[in-house]
Design an enzyme around this catalytic site. Structure first.
Site, mmCIF file in Angstrom:
data_model
loop_
_atom_site.group_PDB
_atom_site.id
_atom_site.type_symbol
_atom_site.label_atom_id
_atom_site.label_comp_id
_atom_site.label_asym_id
_atom_site.label_seq_id
_atom_site.Cartn_x
_atom_site.Cartn_y
_atom_site.Cartn_z
ATOM 1 N N HIS A 209 0.813 -1.212 0.000
ATOM 2 C CA HIS A 209 0.000 0.000 0.000
ATOM 3 C C HIS A 209 0.848 1.264 0.000
ATOM 4 O O HIS A 209 0.619 2.176 -0.799
ATOM 5 C CB HIS A 209 -0.911 -0.003 1.235
ATOM 6 C CG HIS A 209 -1.829 1.170 1.305
ATOM 7 N ND1 HIS A 209 -3.064 1.191 0.683
ATOM 8 C CD2 HIS A 209 -1.704 2.385 1.912
ATOM 9 C CE1 HIS A 209 -3.650 2.354 0.903
ATOM 10 N NE2 HIS A 209 -2.852 3.102 1.650
ATOM 11 N N HIS A 225 2.791 6.025 -1.334
ATOM 12 C CA HIS A 225 3.353 7.130 -0.567
ATOM 13 C C HIS A 225 4.881 7.069 -0.507
ATOM 14 O O HIS A 225 5.472 7.456 0.505
ATOM 15 C CB HIS A 225 2.757 7.139 0.842
ATOM 16 C CG HIS A 225 1.276 7.345 0.857
ATOM 17 N ND1 HIS A 225 0.694 8.538 0.458
ATOM 18 C CD2 HIS A 225 0.257 6.520 1.175
ATOM 19 C CE1 HIS A 225 -0.623 8.428 0.553
ATOM 20 N NE2 HIS A 225 -0.910 7.220 0.986
ATOM 21 N N LYS A 264 -5.780 9.931 -8.191
ATOM 22 C CA LYS A 264 -5.340 10.195 -6.823
ATOM 23 C C LYS A 264 -5.442 11.690 -6.602
ATOM 24 O O LYS A 264 -4.709 12.477 -7.209
ATOM 25 C CB LYS A 264 -3.896 9.721 -6.619
ATOM 26 C CG LYS A 264 -3.385 9.850 -5.186
ATOM 27 C CD LYS A 264 -3.925 8.758 -4.283
ATOM 28 C CE LYS A 264 -3.234 8.778 -2.918
ATOM 29 N NZ LYS A 264 -3.733 7.706 -2.035
#
Length: 322
Positions: A209, A225, A264
């Protein structure tokens, strides 16, 4: 009165408005570096850190606060890629609600890939990028080779001053007794697979993730991220950069983009940091239940989510919050 136009004795110091120029990595973003910043603070290797765990300001003791530890992690990130080794093209500032392409060019204009490939943890992270299926509901079943790549990544990360700093502090807090237990903690937090939506196959993990990225749906991106994961996808023309939402010290950016037809609105990450730094910082925050830390003299808010449907702590998401 503004004083001091040199970085002598000031490398990696926080923002100081009394000085006429600055000596930390943010100065390359704001174009206010002292003229001797590169020669005194980055050196020929391009590293911005000041050295090992035992260097001034980079060590921790059992009386250290979480802010002391986060500053030590930043200072000891000797693998961090200096801003002179990449070029960002921010272009248009947008909101996190933007869904249109407001940038005519990619975010990254240039990255010194020789520098990336010279760092063992960066190489190990890149080897893991193709081990995961980003589509929700698709189980991530790692092969023997892929599990070996995970173990190699952990081997290399645990050798670094960043992870040694984290270990010193966690031992003081009685959260882990030794390196072997830190390794098992990292593996459990980051690499344990789980069903992201509470049922079905193990289609996600904290590592996938945060450090790779995945799809929430046919139209929405989930996670992603890490700057190097973003860069590799943008270089491969999988990501279309729409613009930036925000930026902050140190080396923080929030982006707005499309990845393979999925949007996003706000994807935040540190730029240039090593993978061990990202994971060590988020692990520190997860285990100490901390939502804000000090990095290079600035307060940075960090959002950590646990996987609530599974007992014990597993990383559901972790990122710098704007």
């Amino acid at each position: 009165m503004l004083i001091s136009a040199t970085c002598s004795g000031r490398c990696n110091a926080g923002l100081d408005h009394s000085k006429s120029c600055q000596c930390n990595t943010a100065c390359t973003w704001h174009h206010d570096c002292c003229t001797d910043y590169s020669s005194l603070c980055t050196g020929s290797s391009g590293h911005t850190g000041t050295g090992s765990t035992g260097s001034t300001g980079g060590s921790v003791t059992c009386s250290s606060s979480v802010n002391d530890v986060s500053e030590a992690l930043w200072k000891n990130d000797v693998n961090r890629v200096d801003a002179s080794m990449y070029t960002l093209n921010l272009q248009t500032k947008v909101t996190d609600q933007n869904t249109a392409d407001r940038a005519s060019a990619p975010l990254f204009t240039r990255v010194d890939e020789a520098a990336i490939n010279s760092r063992p943890t960066f190489r190990a992270l890149l080897a893991l990028q193709d081990n995961y299926d980003p589509v929700g509901g698709h189980a991530d079943i790692l092969s023997t080779q892929e599990n070996n790549e995970v173990n190699h990544f952990l081997d290399e990360a645990l050798k670094t001053p960043v992870m040694k700093t984290l270990l010193d502090y966690l031992k003081c807090r009685n959260l882990v007794p030794d390196e072997a237990h830190l390794r098992s903690t990292l593996k459990s937090l980051w690499f344990t697979g789980y069903p992201r939506h509470g049922h079905g196959q193990a289609d996600s993990s904290g590592f996938e993730h945060v450090m790779v990225g995945e799809f929430k749906s046919s139209s929405v991106v989930n996670g992603l991220h890490n700057w190097l994961a973003y860069y590799t996808k943008e270089k491969a023309h999988e990501i279309n950069y729409y613009g930036y939402v925000a930026q902050a010290h140190p080396n923080l950016i929030a982006t707005n983009y499309d990845w393979q037809g999925r949007h996003k609105g706000l994807g935040s990450f540190f730029v240039g940091t090593s993978p061990e730094f990202d994971m060590a910082l988020y692990t520190l925050c997860a285990l100490t239940h901390t939502g804000a830390v000090r990095l290079d003299g600035s307060t940075v808010h960090v959002q950590i989510y646990d996987v609530t449907q599974i007992s014990g702590m597993q990383i559901a998401s972790a990122y710098p919050a704007f």
